[in-house]
Design a protein around this motif. Structure first.
Motif, PDB file in Angstrom:
ATOM      1  N   ALA A 141       0.728  -1.274   0.163  1.00 52.71           N
ATOM      2  CA  ALA A 141       0.158   0.037  -0.004  1.00 52.71           C
ATOM      3  C   ALA A 141       0.845   1.153  -0.096  1.00 52.71           C
ATOM      4  N   TRP A 142       0.283   2.486  -0.259  1.00 55.85           N
ATOM      5  CA  TRP A 142       0.830   3.633  -0.314  1.00 55.85           C
ATOM      6  C   TRP A 142       1.313   3.909   1.227  1.00 55.85           C
ATOM      7  N   HIS A 143       2.753   4.268   1.175  1.00 57.45           N
ATOM      8  CA  HIS A 143       3.127   4.684   2.477  1.00 57.45           C
ATOM      9  C   HIS A 143       4.440   5.507   2.593  1.00 57.45           C
ATOM     10  N   SER A 144       4.929   6.201   3.572  1.00 64.52           N
ATOM     11  CA  SER A 144       6.125   6.515   3.645  1.00 64.52           C
ATOM     12  C   SER A 144       6.778   5.727   4.586  1.00 64.52           C
ATOM     13  N   ASP A 145       8.260   5.294   4.291  1.00 72.38           N
ATOM     14  CA  ASP A 145       8.916   4.552   4.984  1.00 72.38           C
ATOM     15  C   ASP A 145       9.289   5.193   6.388  1.00 72.38           C
ATOM     16  N   HIS A 173       4.046  -4.308 -15.768  1.00 71.42           N
ATOM     17  CA  HIS A 173       2.921  -5.749 -15.258  1.00 71.42           C
ATOM     18  C   HIS A 173       3.524  -6.600 -14.206  1.00 71.42           C
ATOM     19  N   ASN A 174       4.636  -6.455 -13.842  1.00 65.98           N
ATOM     20  CA  ASN A 174       5.288  -7.152 -12.664  1.00 65.98           C
ATOM     21  C   ASN A 174       5.381  -6.719 -11.331  1.00 65.98           C
ATOM     22  N   GLY A 175       4.343  -5.733 -11.123  1.00 62.06           N
ATOM     23  CA  GLY A 175       4.394  -4.997  -9.650  1.00 62.06           C
ATOM     24  C   GLY A 175       5.503  -4.306  -9.322  1.00 62.06           C
ATOM     25  N   PRO A 176       5.635  -3.174 -10.223  1.00 67.90           N
ATOM     26  CA  PRO A 176       6.875  -2.422  -9.956  1.00 67.90           C
ATOM     27  C   PRO A 176       6.903  -1.374  -8.809  1.00 67.90           C
ATOM     28  N   LEU A 177       7.824  -0.586  -8.249  1.00 66.36           N
ATOM     29  CA  LEU A 177       7.606   0.374  -7.378  1.00 66.36           C
ATOM     30  C   LEU A 177       6.820   1.619  -8.141  1.00 66.36           C
ATOM     31  N   TYR A 178       5.698   2.147  -7.412  1.00 63.69           N
ATOM     32  CA  TYR A 178       5.313   3.251  -7.921  1.00 63.69           C
ATOM     33  C   TYR A 178       5.662   4.330  -6.826  1.00 63.69           C
ATOM     34  N   VAL A 179       6.155   5.357  -7.409  1.00 64.76           N
ATOM     35  CA  VAL A 179       6.259   6.942  -6.443  1.00 64.76           C
ATOM     36  C   VAL A 179       5.309   7.850  -7.007  1.00 64.76           C
ATOM     37  N   ILE A 180       5.648   8.888  -6.033  1.00 62.72           N
ATOM     38  CA  ILE A 180       4.951  10.189  -6.327  1.00 62.72           C
ATOM     39  C   ILE A 180       6.107  11.283  -6.036  1.00 62.72           C
ATOM     40  N   PRO A 181       6.350  11.845  -7.074  1.00 63.77           N
ATOM     41  CA  PRO A 181       7.598  12.723  -7.091  1.00 63.77           C
ATOM     42  C   PRO A 181       7.022  13.758  -6.372  1.00 63.77           C
ATOM     43  N   GLY A 182       7.923  14.444  -5.423  1.00 68.58           N
ATOM     44  CA  GLY A 182       7.639  15.599  -4.878  1.00 68.58           C
ATOM     45  C   GLY A 182       6.789  15.414  -3.596  1.00 68.58           C
ATOM     46  N   ILE A 225       1.849  10.035 -10.552  1.00 65.56           N
ATOM     47  CA  ILE A 225       2.422   8.781 -10.193  1.00 65.56           C
ATOM     48  C   ILE A 225       3.474   8.241 -11.051  1.00 65.56           C
ATOM     49  N   HIS A 226       4.519   7.785 -10.894  1.00 65.72           N
ATOM     50  CA  HIS A 226       5.819   7.457 -11.696  1.00 65.72           C
ATOM     51  C   HIS A 226       5.719   5.859 -11.281  1.00 65.72           C
ATOM     52  N   ALA A 227       5.898   5.122 -12.390  1.00 70.18           N
ATOM     53  CA  ALA A 227       6.286   3.694 -12.145  1.00 70.18           C
ATOM     54  C   ALA A 227       7.784   3.559 -12.444  1.00 70.18           C
ATOM     55  N   PRO A 247       1.854  -2.376  -6.862  1.00 72.89           N
ATOM     56  CA  PRO A 247       0.667  -3.069  -7.242  1.00 72.89           C
ATOM     57  C   PRO A 247       0.793  -4.692  -7.201  1.00 72.89           C
ATOM     58  N   ASP A 248      -0.008  -5.633  -7.350  1.00 76.27           N
ATOM     59  CA  ASP A 248       0.164  -7.016  -7.765  1.00 76.27           C
ATOM     60  C   ASP A 248       0.733  -7.333  -8.785  1.00 76.27           C
ATOM     61  N   ASN A 249       1.640  -8.347  -8.782  1.00 74.51           N
ATOM     62  CA  ASN A 249       2.267  -8.832 -10.001  1.00 74.51           C
ATOM     63  C   ASN A 249       1.305  -9.631 -10.905  1.00 74.51           C
ATOM     64  N   ILE A 250       0.923  -9.168 -11.895  1.00 72.90           N
ATOM     65  CA  ILE A 250       0.083  -9.991 -12.630  1.00 72.90           C
ATOM     66  C   ILE A 250       0.581 -10.753 -13.702  1.00 72.90           C
ATOM     67  N   SER A 251       1.692 -10.637 -13.811  1.00 74.04           N
ATOM     68  CA  SER A 251       2.290 -10.974 -15.203  1.00 74.04           C
ATOM     69  C   SER A 251       2.936 -12.487 -14.841  1.00 74.04           C
ATOM     70  N   GLY A 252       3.602 -12.965 -16.020  1.00 75.05           N
ATOM     71  CA  GLY A 252       4.402 -14.403 -15.697  1.00 75.05           C
ATOM     72  C   GLY A 252       5.651 -14.183 -15.429  1.00 75.05           C
ATOM     73  N   ASP A 253       6.048 -12.924 -15.067  1.00 77.78           N
ATOM     74  CA  ASP A 253       7.524 -12.536 -14.877  1.00 77.78           C
ATOM     75  C   ASP A 253       7.724 -12.420 -13.333  1.00 77.78           C
TER      76      ASP A 253
END
Length: 295
Positions: A141-145, A173-182, A225-227, A247-253
């Motif tokens: 989920a969205w969070h700040s470490d 498609h394999n669940g990359p990190l999304y960030v919100i710049p700024g 939002i940037h992947a 997100p979830d990994n919805i791919s075969g990789d």
């Protein structure tokens, strides 16, 4: 204990408050670090840096080491499973059990960047390998470490970051990190209160310290939002307060990344600001000795 500059999970309503700390601690007069002014400016504004395919030669040895750690640490608390089954989600503290990971996170292409951004010697507060197997890897989920490290570990100020390497291709498609710049320039003071040993459930599925939908709408009102995608060997650094999720990994990789949290030696944790007691050492190291570049 020092006054709490970043209260969260103290029973009040959720709110957005301004950041009170610098983003970059490097001395502006010191031009000897590996990052140039353009890179420093990007990190200051956006909260992350990407170094495409910086160390591809280290990927295969680290992947082999990851498989050995899965077997070596079987049954230990450092292995965390997905929320709804026994699929491996995270391996914690690879630096404590593997010379290969120890040396990688002291690599001369990595550690000097960290030291420049944090403006001091650093210690490794935490290391981990995030694992998202094909079709089964679940979301974060969205969070700040920093919110978690502050509330549950007692990290006083925003003077830490995470460096991580892609151990296979990270694509859309394999669940990359999304960030919100700024978004690192804001602090989300979350609602709720932290229960005893919250980490035992939160490492599988985080629920506390997760901003509410209305808060995220406000954050995203004028931000995108940037992947973060890339080839194996790509190095990424993101600031401790940057809002991120995946997100979830919805791919075969499969998607697998190795991460290390570096904290300034001048920012050592105190008593937790919003939890009954500190989390275990594999989540927040008690060894605050400065790390040195590997020979």
């Amino acid at each position: 204990m020092t006054d709490d500059m970043y209260p969260s999970r103290v029973g009040g309503r959720e709110q957005i408050i301004p950041r009170k700390d610098p983003v970059i601690y490097a001395d502006p007069a010191d031009n000897h670090g590996p990052l140039n002014s353009t890179q420093l400016s990007f990190y200051r504004d956006n909260g992350y840096l990407i170094f495409p395919e910086l160390l591809p030669q280290l990927v295969e040895p680290l992947r082999e080491e990851t498989q050995q750690l899965r077997e070596k640490l079987a049954g230990r608390e450092e292995l965390v499973c997905e929320p709804h089954d026994n699929t491996l989600r995270t391996i914690f503290n690879p630096c404590g059990f593997s010379d290969a990971f120890d040396r990688f996170f002291r690599h001369p292409e990595v550690l000097p960047i960290v030291q420049q951004l944090l403006g001091s010697d650093v210690y490794r507060m935490q290391s981990r390998i995030n694992n998202k197997p094909a079709f089964h890897g679940r979301s974060f989920a969205w969070h700040s470490d920093f919110e978690t490290w502050h509330v549950e570990d007692g990290m006083p100020r925003m003077r830490a970051l995470t460096a991580w390497i892609m151990l296979n291709e990270n694509h859309h498609h394999n669940g990359p990190l999304y960030v919100i710049p700024g978004s690192h320039k804001l602090y989300i003071s979350c609602s709720g209160e932290t229960a005893e040993d919250n980490y035992k459930s939160s490492l599988r599925e985080q629920k506390l310290g997760v901003p509410q939908a209305d808060t995220m709408r406000e954050v995203l009102r004028d931000r995108d939002i940037h992947a973060i995608t890339g080839k194996p060997g790509t190095l990424v650094i993101h600031e401790c307060n940057l809002l991120h999720g995946s997100p979830d990994n919805i791919s075969g990789d499969a998607r697998q990344v190795a991460m290390c949290v570096y904290n300034s030696v001048h920012n050592r944790p105190q008593a937790p600001f919003g939890a009954p007691r500190p989390r275990p050492a594999f989540l927040s190291s008690r060894d605050h000795s400065p790390v040195t570049v590997a020979a």
